[in-house]
Design a protein around this motif. Sequence first.
Motif, short mmCIF file in Angstrom:
data_model
loop_
_atom_site.label_atom_id
_atom_site.label_comp_id
_atom_site.label_asym_id
_atom_site.label_seq_id
_atom_site.Cartn_x
_atom_site.Cartn_y
_atom_site.Cartn_z
N SER A 53 0.89 -1.22 -0.02
CA SER A 53 0.02 0.04 0.04
C SER A 53 0.83 1.44 0.01
N ALA A 54 0.14 2.47 -0.27
CA ALA A 54 1.09 3.69 -0.24
C ALA A 54 1.75 3.88 1.12
N ASP A 55 1.08 3.41 2.33
CA ASP A 55 1.97 3.37 3.46
C ASP A 55 3.23 2.64 3.86
N GLY A 56 3.16 1.70 2.94
CA GLY A 56 4.36 0.39 3.08
C GLY A 56 3.89 -0.56 3.50
N ASN A 57 2.64 -0.84 4.01
CA ASN A 57 2.18 -2.10 4.56
C ASN A 57 1.55 -2.78 3.52
N TRP A 58 0.91 -4.14 3.93
CA TRP A 58 0.62 -4.96 2.79
C TRP A 58 -0.88 -4.96 2.89
N LEU A 59 -1.55 -5.16 1.39
CA LEU A 59 -2.89 -5.40 1.30
C LEU A 59 -3.30 -6.56 0.64
N VAL A 60 -4.01 -7.49 1.39
CA VAL A 60 -4.34 -8.77 1.27
C VAL A 60 -5.64 -8.59 0.32
N GLU A 61 -5.65 -9.08 -0.84
CA GLU A 61 -6.92 -9.07 -1.72
C GLU A 61 -7.48 -10.39 -2.27
N LEU A 62 -8.62 -10.93 -2.19
CA LEU A 62 -9.27 -12.12 -2.97
C LEU A 62 -9.13 -11.71 -4.37
N ASN A 63 -8.70 -12.75 -5.04
CA ASN A 63 -8.97 -12.33 -6.87
C ASN A 63 -10.22 -12.75 -7.26
N SER A 64 -10.73 -11.84 -7.85
CA SER A 64 -12.09 -11.71 -8.25
C SER A 64 -12.45 -12.78 -9.46
N GLU A 65 -11.36 -13.21 -10.10
CA GLU A 65 -11.58 -13.95 -11.29
C GLU A 65 -11.92 -15.40 -10.84
N THR A 66 -11.38 -15.93 -9.63
CA THR A 66 -11.36 -17.00 -9.19
C THR A 66 -12.64 -17.43 -8.33
N LEU A 67 -13.43 -16.46 -8.01
CA LEU A 67 -14.60 -16.33 -7.05
C LEU A 67 -15.89 -16.56 -7.88
N PRO A 68 -16.67 -17.46 -8.15
CA PRO A 68 -17.73 -17.34 -9.04
C PRO A 68 -18.94 -16.86 -8.29
N ARG A 69 -19.81 -15.73 -8.78
CA ARG A 69 -20.86 -15.00 -8.07
C ARG A 69 -22.00 -15.53 -8.60
N VAL A 70 -22.71 -15.93 -7.67
CA VAL A 70 -23.91 -16.60 -7.48
C VAL A 70 -24.84 -16.14 -6.55
N LEU A 71 -26.22 -16.20 -6.92
CA LEU A 71 -27.19 -15.49 -5.81
C LEU A 71 -28.37 -16.62 -6.13
N VAL A 72 -29.49 -16.47 -5.08
CA VAL A 72 -30.70 -17.25 -5.11
C VAL A 72 -31.72 -16.24 -5.65
N ASN A 73 -32.47 -16.58 -6.84
CA ASN A 73 -33.35 -15.99 -7.69
C ASN A 73 -34.55 -15.94 -6.52
N SER A 74 -34.96 -15.19 -5.74
CA SER A 74 -35.78 -15.06 -4.90
C SER A 74 -37.19 -14.75 -5.74
N ARG A 75 -37.20 -13.95 -6.49
CA ARG A 75 -38.40 -13.58 -7.49
C ARG A 75 -38.90 -14.69 -8.20
N TYR A 76 -37.98 -15.60 -8.60
CA TYR A 76 -38.35 -16.70 -9.18
C TYR A 76 -39.15 -17.65 -8.36
N TYR A 77 -38.46 -18.02 -7.21
CA TYR A 77 -38.96 -18.82 -6.18
C TYR A 77 -40.33 -18.37 -5.69
N ALA A 78 -40.46 -17.04 -5.51
CA ALA A 78 -41.86 -16.45 -5.02
C ALA A 78 -42.90 -16.81 -6.27
N ARG A 79 -42.57 -16.40 -7.56
CA ARG A 79 -43.43 -16.73 -8.43
C ARG A 79 -43.90 -18.13 -8.66
#
Length: 512
Positions: free
Chosen positions: A301-327
């Motif tokens: 980081s700018a202050d010389g410390n370390w930033l640890v971040e997850l790689n977004s490319e390796t994490l699949p993004r999924v959610l539950v389609n609550s509208r479809y479930y309600a219908r």
Amino acid sequence: MALGPRLELRQGQALVMTPQLQQAIKLLQLSNLELQAYVEQELERNPLLERVEGDGAGPDDGSEPFEGGEEVTAAAERLDLASDSVVEKARDALDADGDSTFTNDSGYDAGDPGNALSSNFMPGRGGDPRFENDGSFEQTPSEVKNLREHVQDHWCLMPANAADRMIGQALIDALDEAGYVTEPLSEIAARLGVDVDDVEAVLLDLQTIEPSGLFARSLRECLALQLRERDRLDPAMQALLDNLELLAKRDISGLMRICGVDQEDIADMVREIRALNPKPGLLFGGEPVQTLIPDVYVRRSADGNWLVELNSETLPRVLVNSRYYARVSRDNKANGADKQAKSYLSDCLNSANWLVKSLDQRAQTILKVASEIIRQQDGFLRHGVAHLKPLNLRAVAEAIEMHESTVSRVTSNKTMATPRGIFEMKYFFTASIAATDGGEAFSAESIRHRIKALIDGEDPDDVLSDDKIVEILAGKGVDIARRTVAKYREAMNIPSSVERRRLKRAGLLKVG
């Protein structure tokens, strides 16, 4: 006392591994490729799961500072979903807090592939990026040919009759990706109903195709073809090729006797062989190379410390389609759906909720473990492998208040991109070597690095023995036995001091 059957009711507690909990534990140790494949299967199986397309921007990013000034940054998208008691119990079992939605936003801008594709689209050209700029033929990149296509093009230009064409095609089909003919010529001749001499004659023609060394039947023949093209295949070199096993054993005196040359000539001949390509077919590529995609990024980081971040490319993004479930629920209720249909929909909802929560827990746990590893190995990131500290799973588990088995699963099949390169998470866990003064211990990996540095810098006339290396390391505060030095040296494929002295004097081993 008579023995007989009787009924007895007892009460007790036991930890039961439910299928959902087993699934969550399995997700922890999957690599990013295995995780992507698993989620794809779940998306196909469960109609309530939905892939999040685009950036999926959520609320403000949160930062979690840890001791030493370093920060862990991660962004998370939240969506309130139904929860059940099983999920709550699993959270404690997995040593992680879960939310009902999983996202891979981590503050790291990896770009949007969807936007990249749309920006290349041009009306009337199908979005083909080859037609960018003026779309002229000269601007179109040429297609890279594979090995067989390259050989076929040259074979078609060589004069041959119909029988030879058939033999040549069979030999081309017998090529492996390294450029060697893997099938015996006798079997090819028997299959085609021709003489072996005819097959050998066609083979000689094919061996003239560039690059030299193609269509060889052994390493010895491959090297001989390349040396013949350079006009360096004299009797002494041929004798050396006929005794490559002695070269592998570093039997220099035996090679000098067989080839009839002195030590200096042997060194020159070996240097010529090293300049050859033992697998010429690989120049044309083969299977697509799989790019190593790290699971975690570590940057300063700018202050010389370390930033640890997850790689977004390796994490699949999924959610539950609550509208479809309600219908669907309303339709089932209106149409009087049977119990089986309602049960199926309920199972899909529970399974989808559990997967989303498990993915979120997995991401949070990886981030927590990686952050502790970086905190422990700050010296390695700042000063190099010589400052790698001894570390075990228990130390990390106690620091983040998780079970040791959880840390083991998280660090399996995961990689971390640091300013010093990409490393497996397991790399940072090494055994300890005691210090002579009773101070802080050294890691085994840093000791191996020191041993290799000492050997690489030794003089050919003053080669270091294992005892001498022990003495040098002891002077630097490292308490290590001679047999340990020998074990580390052999693990790095470094010869003994006697053999190194002979090879370095002969110029067969790099000095410095």
